[in-house]
Design an enzyme around this catalytic site. Sequence first.
Site, PDB file in Angstrom:
ATOM      1  N   PRO A 133      36.310  44.732  42.706  1.00 22.91           N
ATOM      2  CA  PRO A 133      34.938  44.263  42.796  1.00 22.91           C
ATOM      3  C   PRO A 133      34.118  44.467  41.523  1.00 22.91           C
ATOM      4  O   PRO A 133      34.243  45.482  40.853  1.00 22.91           O
ATOM      5  CB  PRO A 133      34.354  45.097  43.945  1.00 22.91           C
ATOM      6  CG  PRO A 133      35.238  46.280  44.064  1.00 22.91           C
ATOM      7  CD  PRO A 133      36.602  45.804  43.673  1.00 22.91           C
ATOM      8  N   ASN A 134      33.314  43.449  41.244  1.00 25.76           N
ATOM      9  CA  ASN A 134      32.358  43.430  40.126  1.00 25.76           C
ATOM     10  C   ASN A 134      32.998  43.242  38.757  1.00 25.76           C
ATOM     11  O   ASN A 134      32.297  43.110  37.753  1.00 25.76           O
ATOM     12  CB  ASN A 134      31.479  44.699  40.128  1.00 25.76           C
ATOM     13  CG  ASN A 134      30.701  44.839  41.415  1.00 25.76           C
ATOM     14  OD1 ASN A 134      30.028  43.899  41.828  1.00 25.76           O
ATOM     15  ND2 ASN A 134      30.800  45.978  42.084  1.00 25.76           N
ATOM     16  N   ARG A 151      28.118  43.052  32.522  1.00 23.08           N
ATOM     17  CA  ARG A 151      27.936  44.232  33.377  1.00 23.08           C
ATOM     18  C   ARG A 151      27.929  45.517  32.548  1.00 23.08           C
ATOM     19  O   ARG A 151      28.953  45.857  31.933  1.00 23.08           O
ATOM     20  CB  ARG A 151      29.093  44.280  34.386  1.00 23.08           C
ATOM     21  CG  ARG A 151      29.074  45.494  35.274  1.00 23.08           C
ATOM     22  CD  ARG A 151      30.385  45.636  36.051  1.00 23.08           C
ATOM     23  NE  ARG A 151      30.293  46.784  36.930  1.00 23.08           N
ATOM     24  CZ  ARG A 151      31.325  47.376  37.491  1.00 23.08           C
ATOM     25  NH1 ARG A 151      32.547  46.923  37.287  1.00 23.08           N
ATOM     26  NH2 ARG A 151      31.154  48.430  38.268  1.00 23.08           N
ATOM     27  N   TYR A 167      31.266  49.334  29.870  1.00 26.88           N
ATOM     28  CA  TYR A 167      32.471  48.502  30.011  1.00 26.88           C
ATOM     29  C   TYR A 167      32.758  47.605  28.811  1.00 26.88           C
ATOM     30  O   TYR A 167      33.776  46.910  28.801  1.00 26.88           O
ATOM     31  CB  TYR A 167      32.360  47.649  31.288  1.00 26.88           C
ATOM     32  CG  TYR A 167      32.276  48.492  32.542  1.00 26.88           C
ATOM     33  CD1 TYR A 167      33.343  49.307  32.936  1.00 26.88           C
ATOM     34  CD2 TYR A 167      31.117  48.508  33.324  1.00 26.88           C
ATOM     35  CE1 TYR A 167      33.260  50.098  34.066  1.00 26.88           C
ATOM     36  CE2 TYR A 167      31.033  49.295  34.469  1.00 26.88           C
ATOM     37  CZ  TYR A 167      32.103  50.088  34.831  1.00 26.88           C
ATOM     38  OH  TYR A 167      32.034  50.877  35.950  1.00 26.88           O
ATOM     39  N   ASN A 210      43.226  47.400  38.645  1.00 28.13           N
ATOM     40  CA  ASN A 210      41.964  48.103  38.448  1.00 28.13           C
ATOM     41  C   ASN A 210      41.205  47.945  39.767  1.00 28.13           C
ATOM     42  O   ASN A 210      40.567  46.913  39.998  1.00 28.13           O
ATOM     43  CB  ASN A 210      41.160  47.515  37.277  1.00 28.13           C
ATOM     44  CG  ASN A 210      39.892  48.306  37.026  1.00 28.13           C
ATOM     45  OD1 ASN A 210      39.450  49.069  37.890  1.00 28.13           O
ATOM     46  ND2 ASN A 210      39.298  48.123  35.857  1.00 28.13           N
ATOM     47  N   ALA A 258      35.515  50.051  42.235  1.00 24.04           N
ATOM     48  CA  ALA A 258      34.882  51.038  43.129  1.00 24.04           C
ATOM     49  C   ALA A 258      35.790  51.420  44.305  1.00 24.04           C
ATOM     50  O   ALA A 258      35.665  52.534  44.843  1.00 24.04           O
ATOM     51  CB  ALA A 258      33.556  50.496  43.639  1.00 24.04           C
ATOM     52  N   GLU A 297      47.623  52.219  37.922  1.00 26.54           N
ATOM     53  CA  GLU A 297      46.170  52.167  38.125  1.00 26.54           C
ATOM     54  C   GLU A 297      45.480  52.190  36.770  1.00 26.54           C
ATOM     55  O   GLU A 297      45.789  53.027  35.921  1.00 26.54           O
ATOM     56  CB  GLU A 297      45.715  53.370  38.963  1.00 26.54           C
ATOM     57  CG  GLU A 297      44.209  53.381  39.178  1.00 26.54           C
ATOM     58  CD  GLU A 297      43.757  54.546  40.050  1.00 26.54           C
ATOM     59  OE1 GLU A 297      44.357  54.761  41.118  1.00 26.54           O
ATOM     60  OE2 GLU A 297      42.818  55.238  39.639  1.00 26.54           O
ATOM     61  N   HIS A 302      41.749  51.809  34.498  1.00 22.39           N
ATOM     62  CA  HIS A 302      40.290  51.786  34.432  1.00 22.39           C
ATOM     63  C   HIS A 302      39.846  51.563  32.992  1.00 22.39           C
ATOM     64  O   HIS A 302      40.440  52.119  32.061  1.00 22.39           O
ATOM     65  CB  HIS A 302      39.693  53.101  34.946  1.00 22.39           C
ATOM     66  CG  HIS A 302      40.033  53.359  36.375  1.00 22.39           C
ATOM     67  ND1 HIS A 302      39.431  52.685  37.407  1.00 22.39           N
ATOM     68  CD2 HIS A 302      40.957  54.171  36.934  1.00 22.39           C
ATOM     69  CE1 HIS A 302      39.960  53.094  38.555  1.00 22.39           C
ATOM     70  NE2 HIS A 302      40.890  53.987  38.292  1.00 22.39           N
ATOM     71  N   ARG A 332      32.294  60.515  34.002  1.00 23.84           N
ATOM     72  CA  ARG A 332      31.176  59.897  34.710  1.00 23.84           C
ATOM     73  C   ARG A 332      30.818  60.700  35.976  1.00 23.84           C
ATOM     74  O   ARG A 332      31.147  61.867  36.084  1.00 23.84           O
ATOM     75  CB  ARG A 332      31.533  58.439  34.991  1.00 23.84           C
ATOM     76  CG  ARG A 332      31.837  57.659  33.676  1.00 23.84           C
ATOM     77  CD  ARG A 332      32.201  56.224  33.942  1.00 23.84           C
ATOM     78  NE  ARG A 332      31.111  55.503  34.577  1.00 23.84           N
ATOM     79  CZ  ARG A 332      31.260  54.307  35.156  1.00 23.84           C
ATOM     80  NH1 ARG A 332      32.466  53.724  35.168  1.00 23.84           N
ATOM     81  NH2 ARG A 332      30.229  53.718  35.724  1.00 23.84           N
TER      82      ARG A 332
HETATM   83  C1  DQA Z   1      36.183  51.115  36.850  1.00 24.54           C
HETATM   84  C2  DQA Z   1      35.611  52.494  37.170  1.00 24.54           C
HETATM   85  C3  DQA Z   1      35.076  52.550  38.581  1.00 24.54           C
HETATM   86  O1  DQA Z   1      34.534  53.826  38.857  1.00 24.54           O
HETATM   87  C4  DQA Z   1      33.980  51.515  38.778  1.00 24.54           C
HETATM   88  O2  DQA Z   1      33.547  51.495  40.123  1.00 24.54           O
HETATM   89  C5  DQA Z   1      34.357  50.162  38.315  1.00 24.54           C
HETATM   90  C6  DQA Z   1      35.168  50.016  37.103  1.00 24.54           C
HETATM   91  C7  DQA Z   1      36.627  51.000  35.380  1.00 24.54           C
HETATM   92  O3  DQA Z   1      37.412  50.103  35.094  1.00 24.54           O
HETATM   93  O4  DQA Z   1      36.202  51.788  34.530  1.00 24.54           O
HETATM   94  O5  DQA Z   1      33.942  49.155  38.886  1.00 24.54           O
HETATM   95  O6  DQA Z   1      37.329  50.899  37.656  1.00 24.54           O
END
Ligand code: DQA
Length: 145
Positions: free
Chosen positions: A9-10, A17, A22, A73, A76, A97, A99, A106
């Site tokens: 998501p997002n 964003r 990011y 990835n 959230a 996984e 990120h 964070r």
């Molecule tokens: C994320 C880190 C997560 O905590 C966050 O909710 C994201 C992006 C990252 O790629 O750094 O949406 O997965």
Amino acid sequence: MKLLLLNGPNLRLLGTREPDIYGSFTLADAETLAKTTAEKFGATLEAFQSDIEGELVSAIGQARGVYDGIIINPAAYTHTSVALRDAIAAAGLPTVELHISNTHKREAFRHVSYTAPVCVAQLQGFGLTGYALAVEGLVAYLNQH
Ligand code: DQA
């Protein structure tokens, strides 16, 4: 060797964003880098993004027998989703996984990953480059196993 890249998501909002966290690259940039890196190592990669937890669960469930490994990835959902964790465990495919940010630098709620314990590796904090490094690492893992 066929790889699947999943973004949660997002992440379709990458580019605009929270660029201080990011960066300014887009989801298309990340998917293209992952694809070209896979090709460099003689593999192919298909990419899918969804904001919907169930769609990601379904994509993982349908990956078995089609793909050799997954890079995800979970965004959230990393910090909330038993369903994604169970899907990764059930698929039995080597999964990395990924990120973009270093979640350990964070908020405390980002320090927990439900999905990392069922993955072969976790990679974070390298921004866009992580999408290339994750592919390279997964290809090496698959060649060794
Ligand atoms: C994320 C880190 C997560 O905590 C966050 O909710 C994201 C992006 C990252 O790629 O750094 O949406 O997965």
